[in-house]
Design a protein around this motif. Sequence first.
Motif, mmCIF file in Angstrom:
data_model
loop_
_atom_site.group_PDB
_atom_site.id
_atom_site.type_symbol
_atom_site.label_atom_id
_atom_site.label_comp_id
_atom_site.label_asym_id
_atom_site.label_seq_id
_atom_site.Cartn_x
_atom_site.Cartn_y
_atom_site.Cartn_z
ATOM 1 N N ILE A 21 0.884 -1.160 0.000
ATOM 2 C CA ILE A 21 0.000 0.000 0.000
ATOM 3 C C ILE A 21 0.924 1.213 0.000
ATOM 4 O O ILE A 21 1.793 1.345 0.863
ATOM 5 C CB ILE A 21 -0.888 0.048 1.254
ATOM 6 C CG1 ILE A 21 -1.824 -1.141 1.291
ATOM 7 C CG2 ILE A 21 -1.655 1.361 1.322
ATOM 8 C CD1 ILE A 21 -2.644 -1.230 2.580
ATOM 9 N N LYS A 22 0.753 2.080 -0.944
ATOM 10 C CA LYS A 22 1.596 3.266 -1.015
ATOM 11 C C LYS A 22 0.900 4.419 -0.309
ATOM 12 O O LYS A 22 -0.296 4.631 -0.494
ATOM 13 C CB LYS A 22 1.892 3.642 -2.465
ATOM 14 C CG LYS A 22 2.765 2.627 -3.161
ATOM 15 C CD LYS A 22 3.084 3.066 -4.565
ATOM 16 C CE LYS A 22 3.942 2.002 -5.232
ATOM 17 N NZ LYS A 22 4.339 2.389 -6.572
ATOM 18 N N VAL A 23 1.643 5.138 0.476
ATOM 19 C CA VAL A 23 1.117 6.288 1.193
ATOM 20 C C VAL A 23 1.976 7.493 0.823
ATOM 21 O O VAL A 23 3.186 7.482 1.043
ATOM 22 C CB VAL A 23 1.163 6.066 2.725
ATOM 23 C CG1 VAL A 23 0.668 7.292 3.469
ATOM 24 C CG2 VAL A 23 0.380 4.843 3.117
ATOM 25 N N TYR A 24 1.354 8.495 0.266
ATOM 26 C CA TYR A 24 2.085 9.713 -0.070
ATOM 27 C C TYR A 24 2.000 10.664 1.108
ATOM 28 O O TYR A 24 0.933 10.860 1.688
ATOM 29 C CB TYR A 24 1.496 10.357 -1.326
ATOM 30 C CG TYR A 24 1.680 9.491 -2.550
ATOM 31 C CD1 TYR A 24 2.899 9.467 -3.224
ATOM 32 C CD2 TYR A 24 0.656 8.681 -3.000
ATOM 33 C CE1 TYR A 24 3.076 8.659 -4.331
ATOM 34 C CE2 TYR A 24 0.824 7.871 -4.111
ATOM 35 C CZ TYR A 24 2.038 7.864 -4.778
ATOM 36 O OH TYR A 24 2.219 7.062 -5.869
ATOM 37 N N CYS A 25 3.142 11.212 1.487
ATOM 38 C CA CYS A 25 3.147 12.164 2.590
ATOM 39 C C CYS A 25 4.263 13.179 2.363
ATOM 40 O O CYS A 25 5.184 12.955 1.574
ATOM 41 C CB CYS A 25 3.303 11.460 3.927
ATOM 42 S SG CYS A 25 4.736 10.393 4.074
ATOM 43 N N LEU A 26 4.135 14.271 3.049
ATOM 44 C CA LEU A 26 5.139 15.330 2.966
ATOM 45 C C LEU A 26 6.404 14.895 3.700
ATOM 46 O O LEU A 26 6.338 14.039 4.600
ATOM 47 C CB LEU A 26 4.585 16.616 3.584
ATOM 48 C CG LEU A 26 3.353 17.203 2.894
ATOM 49 C CD1 LEU A 26 2.780 18.352 3.712
ATOM 50 C CD2 LEU A 26 3.711 17.656 1.488
ATOM 51 N N PRO A 27 7.543 15.475 3.348
ATOM 52 C CA PRO A 27 8.796 15.080 4.010
ATOM 53 C C PRO A 27 8.742 15.171 5.537
ATOM 54 O O PRO A 27 9.225 14.280 6.237
ATOM 55 C CB PRO A 27 9.831 16.040 3.430
ATOM 56 C CG PRO A 27 9.276 16.434 2.105
ATOM 57 C CD PRO A 27 7.787 16.448 2.284
ATOM 58 N N GLU A 28 8.110 16.243 6.051
ATOM 59 C CA GLU A 28 8.048 16.378 7.516
ATOM 60 C C GLU A 28 7.107 15.339 8.132
ATOM 61 O O GLU A 28 7.335 14.872 9.254
ATOM 62 C CB GLU A 28 7.655 17.796 7.945
ATOM 63 C CG GLU A 28 6.344 18.309 7.395
ATOM 64 C CD GLU A 28 6.468 19.016 6.051
ATOM 65 O OE1 GLU A 28 5.455 19.562 5.604
ATOM 66 O OE2 GLU A 28 7.550 19.025 5.426
#
Length: 129
Positions: A21-28
């Motif tokens: 499952i891919k989860v996109y998130c911001l670097p922080e």
Amino acid sequence: MSNEIETDKEKKVTRKSSPPIKVYCLPEEKLRIEAQAERAGMSAARYLREVGQGYQIKGVVDFEQVRELARINGDLGRLGGLLKLWLTDDVRTAQFGQSTILAVLSKIEATQEEMGKVMTKVVMPRSES
């Protein structure tokens, strides 16, 4: 002819063979997730898998503090061994005077206080930064 599937020819389903499952998130956000996982002593994947399934992460212990407790415990063991030698009138401690023994007892007390402080850090909830 039978339509039954032979179990010894079936492939065992593992996490590695299952689709991710891919989860996109911001670097922080990624850094925050990785930090929380590290505090829990888990990989980021395991942390997200367990949180995603509704498990509450409990017993988060800082491994550095556990190492510090182990070091302090070793110090207490050595001091206790020294005190035991003196109490059994071992020849190796014949030169120990009352001031030496009082110093050992004082060191044991100080080490116990140090251990108590570290234990408090381990069990007290962390404040969010």
